[in-house]
Design a protein around this motif. Structure first.
Motif, PDB file in Angstrom:
ATOM      1  N   LEU A   1       0.750  -1.255  -0.128  1.00 52.90           N
ATOM      2  CA  LEU A   1      -0.027  -0.013   0.018  1.00 52.90           C
ATOM      3  C   LEU A   1       0.845   1.317  -0.051  1.00 52.90           C
ATOM      4  N   PHE A   2       0.791   2.226  -0.803  1.00 52.77           N
ATOM      5  CA  PHE A   2       1.344   3.421  -0.878  1.00 52.77           C
ATOM      6  C   PHE A   2       0.968   4.172   0.115  1.00 52.77           C
ATOM      7  N   MET A   3       1.893   4.492   1.155  1.00 48.54           N
ATOM      8  CA  MET A   3       1.434   5.379   2.301  1.00 48.54           C
ATOM      9  C   MET A   3       2.518   6.449   2.638  1.00 48.54           C
ATOM     10  N   ASP A   4       1.874   7.600   3.388  1.00 46.16           N
ATOM     11  CA  ASP A   4       2.692   8.579   3.863  1.00 46.16           C
ATOM     12  C   ASP A   4       3.172   7.981   5.270  1.00 46.16           C
ATOM     13  N   PRO A   5       4.501   8.526   5.569  1.00 45.97           N
ATOM     14  CA  PRO A   5       5.017   8.030   6.887  1.00 45.97           C
ATOM     15  C   PRO A   5       4.699   8.345   8.143  1.00 45.97           C
ATOM     16  N   ILE A   6       3.405   7.738   8.467  1.00 41.52           N
ATOM     17  CA  ILE A   6       2.655   8.118   9.452  1.00 41.52           C
ATOM     18  C   ILE A   6       2.724   6.753  10.482  1.00 41.52           C
ATOM     19  N   PRO A   7       3.358   6.765  11.346  1.00 38.73           N
ATOM     20  CA  PRO A   7       3.850   5.507  12.270  1.00 38.73           C
ATOM     21  C   PRO A   7       2.364   4.775  12.713  1.00 38.73           C
ATOM     22  N   GLU A   8       1.491   5.677  13.189  1.00 37.85           N
ATOM     23  CA  GLU A   8       0.261   4.968  13.674  1.00 37.85           C
ATOM     24  C   GLU A   8      -0.479   4.280  12.463  1.00 37.85           C
ATOM     25  N   ALA A   9      -0.471   4.715  11.483  1.00 41.58           N
ATOM     26  CA  ALA A   9      -1.184   4.104  10.478  1.00 41.58           C
ATOM     27  C   ALA A   9      -0.702   2.770   9.568  1.00 41.58           C
ATOM     28  N   MET A  10       0.437   2.288  10.406  1.00 43.14           N
ATOM     29  CA  MET A  10       1.184   0.927   9.888  1.00 43.14           C
ATOM     30  C   MET A  10       0.271  -0.085  10.329  1.00 43.14           C
ATOM     31  N   ALA A  11      -0.159  -0.097  11.590  1.00 44.35           N
ATOM     32  CA  ALA A  11      -1.035  -1.185  12.250  1.00 44.35           C
ATOM     33  C   ALA A  11      -2.365  -1.540  11.429  1.00 44.35           C
ATOM     34  N   MET A  12      -2.911   0.075  10.942  1.00 39.84           N
ATOM     35  CA  MET A  12      -4.017  -0.109  10.165  1.00 39.84           C
ATOM     36  C   MET A  12      -3.835  -0.804   8.764  1.00 39.84           C
ATOM     37  N   ALA A  13      -2.754  -0.352   8.182  1.00 46.06           N
ATOM     38  CA  ALA A  13      -2.400  -1.035   7.082  1.00 46.06           C
ATOM     39  C   ALA A  13      -2.278  -2.529   6.895  1.00 46.06           C
TER      40      ALA A  13
ATOM     41  N   ALA B   1      -3.783  -4.338   9.300  1.00 45.62           N
ATOM     42  CA  ALA B   1      -4.967  -4.992   9.753  1.00 45.62           C
ATOM     43  C   ALA B   1      -5.893  -5.165   8.331  1.00 45.62           C
ATOM     44  N   VAL B   2      -5.782  -4.560   7.453  1.00 44.36           N
ATOM     45  CA  VAL B   2      -6.485  -4.707   6.077  1.00 44.36           C
ATOM     46  C   VAL B   2      -5.900  -5.726   5.350  1.00 44.36           C
ATOM     47  N   GLY B   3      -4.661  -6.386   5.720  1.00 48.84           N
ATOM     48  CA  GLY B   3      -4.036  -7.572   4.869  1.00 48.84           C
ATOM     49  C   GLY B   3      -2.651  -7.019   4.128  1.00 48.84           C
ATOM     50  N   ALA B   4      -2.568  -5.926   4.031  1.00 52.36           N
ATOM     51  CA  ALA B   4      -1.026  -5.551   3.590  1.00 52.36           C
ATOM     52  C   ALA B   4      -0.186  -6.288   3.807  1.00 52.36           C
ATOM     53  N   ASP B   5       0.769  -6.765   2.790  1.00 56.80           N
ATOM     54  CA  ASP B   5       2.110  -7.459   3.099  1.00 56.80           C
ATOM     55  C   ASP B   5       3.227  -6.318   3.431  1.00 56.80           C
ATOM     56  N   ARG B   6       3.170  -5.182   2.691  1.00 53.32           N
ATOM     57  CA  ARG B   6       4.003  -4.217   2.664  1.00 53.32           C
ATOM     58  C   ARG B   6       3.446  -3.054   2.583  1.00 53.32           C
ATOM     59  N   VAL B   7       4.252  -1.609   2.991  1.00 56.65           N
ATOM     60  CA  VAL B   7       3.722  -0.515   2.502  1.00 56.65           C
ATOM     61  C   VAL B   7       4.777  -0.131   1.592  1.00 56.65           C
ATOM     62  N   GLU B   8       4.505   1.108   0.722  1.00 51.80           N
ATOM     63  CA  GLU B   8       5.539   1.668  -0.006  1.00 51.80           C
ATOM     64  C   GLU B   8       5.543   3.196   0.410  1.00 51.80           C
ATOM     65  N   PHE B   9       6.552   3.732   1.200  1.00 55.31           N
ATOM     66  CA  PHE B   9       6.616   4.901   1.610  1.00 55.31           C
ATOM     67  C   PHE B   9       6.560   5.905   0.476  1.00 55.31           C
ATOM     68  N   TYR B  10       5.848   6.911   0.425  1.00 54.77           N
ATOM     69  CA  TYR B  10       6.036   8.065  -0.416  1.00 54.77           C
ATOM     70  C   TYR B  10       7.052   8.978   0.074  1.00 54.77           C
ATOM     71  N   THR B  11       7.820   9.131  -0.731  1.00 53.24           N
ATOM     72  CA  THR B  11       9.204   9.743  -0.236  1.00 53.24           C
ATOM     73  C   THR B  11       9.508  11.053  -0.919  1.00 53.24           C
ATOM     74  N   GLU B  12       8.309  11.819  -1.390  1.00 51.70           N
ATOM     75  CA  GLU B  12       8.653  13.172  -2.021  1.00 51.70           C
ATOM     76  C   GLU B  12       8.884  14.132  -0.851  1.00 51.70           C
ATOM     77  N   SER B  13       8.475  13.869   0.313  1.00 56.29           N
ATOM     78  CA  SER B  13       8.547  14.958   1.389  1.00 56.29           C
ATOM     79  C   SER B  13      10.106  14.884   1.911  1.00 56.29           C
ATOM     80  N   TYR B  14      10.644  13.569   1.904  1.00 61.86           N
ATOM     81  CA  TYR B  14      12.116  13.809   2.015  1.00 61.86           C
ATOM     82  C   TYR B  14      12.892  14.303   0.889  1.00 61.86           C
ATOM     83  N   ALA B  15      12.603  14.036  -0.226  1.00 67.30           N
ATOM     84  CA  ALA B  15      13.439  14.488  -1.456  1.00 67.30           C
ATOM     85  C   ALA B  15      13.216  15.958  -1.467  1.00 67.30           C
ATOM     86  N   ARG B  16      12.014  16.570  -1.096  1.00 67.44           N
ATOM     87  CA  ARG B  16      11.905  17.904  -1.057  1.00 67.44           C
ATOM     88  C   ARG B  16      12.829  18.622  -0.114  1.00 67.44           C
TER      89      ARG B  16
END
Length: 269
Positions: free
Chosen positions: A155-167, A169-184
């Motif tokens: 699941l394509f996700m913003d880096p929000i620690p508390e959202a990881m458990a919810m990802a 819980a819906v069955g995701a195997d991985r998250v892909e962090f959207y890294t534009e904020s770091y690059a910027r």
């Protein structure tokens, strides 16, 4: 084609180096400006794999502004000759992504990972992750459908620690962090704050056995520092910067230099 009824078991994040998956959308974008079928999307993928890339990524949008349906199936056929590498399709599962997932399975063609991205049909580029709990219930059955064919879901996700458990819980195997904020932030005073945010989100994911990928505006300047700071990134998907570099350096030299950047983030003990 993976035929198991559960997704491939991933290694612990500490057990292997970050894999490089090359997103070749921009090769297709250039090709689509003429009717000559050059540059070749499949040849670009083959050259990247020959240079050592561990995977190929595409993000076919409904308007076919770059990757077209035929490209997806031709690339999947190519990947049959590279059984140790992975084919990753990104896209919105409420648009055209699930059609590709079903058709690849029906044709016996390989697909290793589906990355669900919440982009709109007219969106210029991906610019945000899924929102929880808002998106949870509509994502769950689609994730189950992909799992039923033995394919991993990220699941394509913003880096929000508390959202990881919810990802998770819906069955995701991985998250892909959207890294534009770091690059910027990379060249400014906010870089370390951004890195800490990604690091905390990665630790939250690892704590619940959720794999971590990353992608968007990573390049040869900022990649090594990101991987040193953010623990256990299993895969980076890089397209725009890598293909831009390849215009000057060629595919082989460019892929090898990105692999060098990854190697430098994992010093030999």
């Amino acid at each position: 084609m993976i035929t198991a009824q559960t997704p491939q078991k991933q290694l612990p994040s500490s057990a292997k180096k970050t894999a490089l998956s090359v997103n070749i959308n921009k090769v297709a974008l250039l090709r689509n400006t003429r009717h000559l079928d050059i540059p070749s999307v499949t040849r670009a993928a083959e050259l990247c794999l020959l240079a050592g890339a561990q995977g190929i990524t595409v993000h076919p949008r409904p308007d076919e502004r770059h990757i077209r349906a035929d490209d997806v199936y031709e690339l999947a056929a190519l990947m049959k000759d590279w059984p140790h590498c992975e084919f990753n399709i990104e896209g919105n599962p409420f648009h055209n992504l699930m059609d590709f997932e079903r058709n690849l399975s029906a044709r016996g063609l390989p697909l290793h990972q589906c990355t669900f991205v919440p982009d709109s049909e007219s969106q210029f580029t991906s610019d945000h992750g899924w929102t929880f709990p808002d998106d949870a219930e509509r994502l769950r059955p689609l994730i189950e459908q992909v799992h039923s064919r033995g394919v991993r879901v990220s699941l394509f996700m913003d880096p929000i620690p508390e959202a990881m458990a919810m990802a998770k819980a819906v069955g995701a195997d991985r998250v892909e962090f959207y890294t534009e904020s770091y690059a910027r932030a990379w060249s400014g005073k906010e870089k370390h704050k951004a890195l800490e945010q990604f690091s905390q989100a990665a630790r939250a994911a690892h704590a619940i056995d959720l794999g971590v990928n990353a992608g968007h505006d990573l390049n040869r300047d900022n990649l090594t520092e990101f991987l040193r700071a953010v623990p256990g990134v299993l895969e980076v998907s890089i397209g725009h910067a890598l293909i831009a570099d390849a215009l000057e350096l060629g595919y082989a030299a460019t892929v090898k230099d990105y692999l060098r950047c990854i190697d430098e983030a994992f010093p030999v003990a």
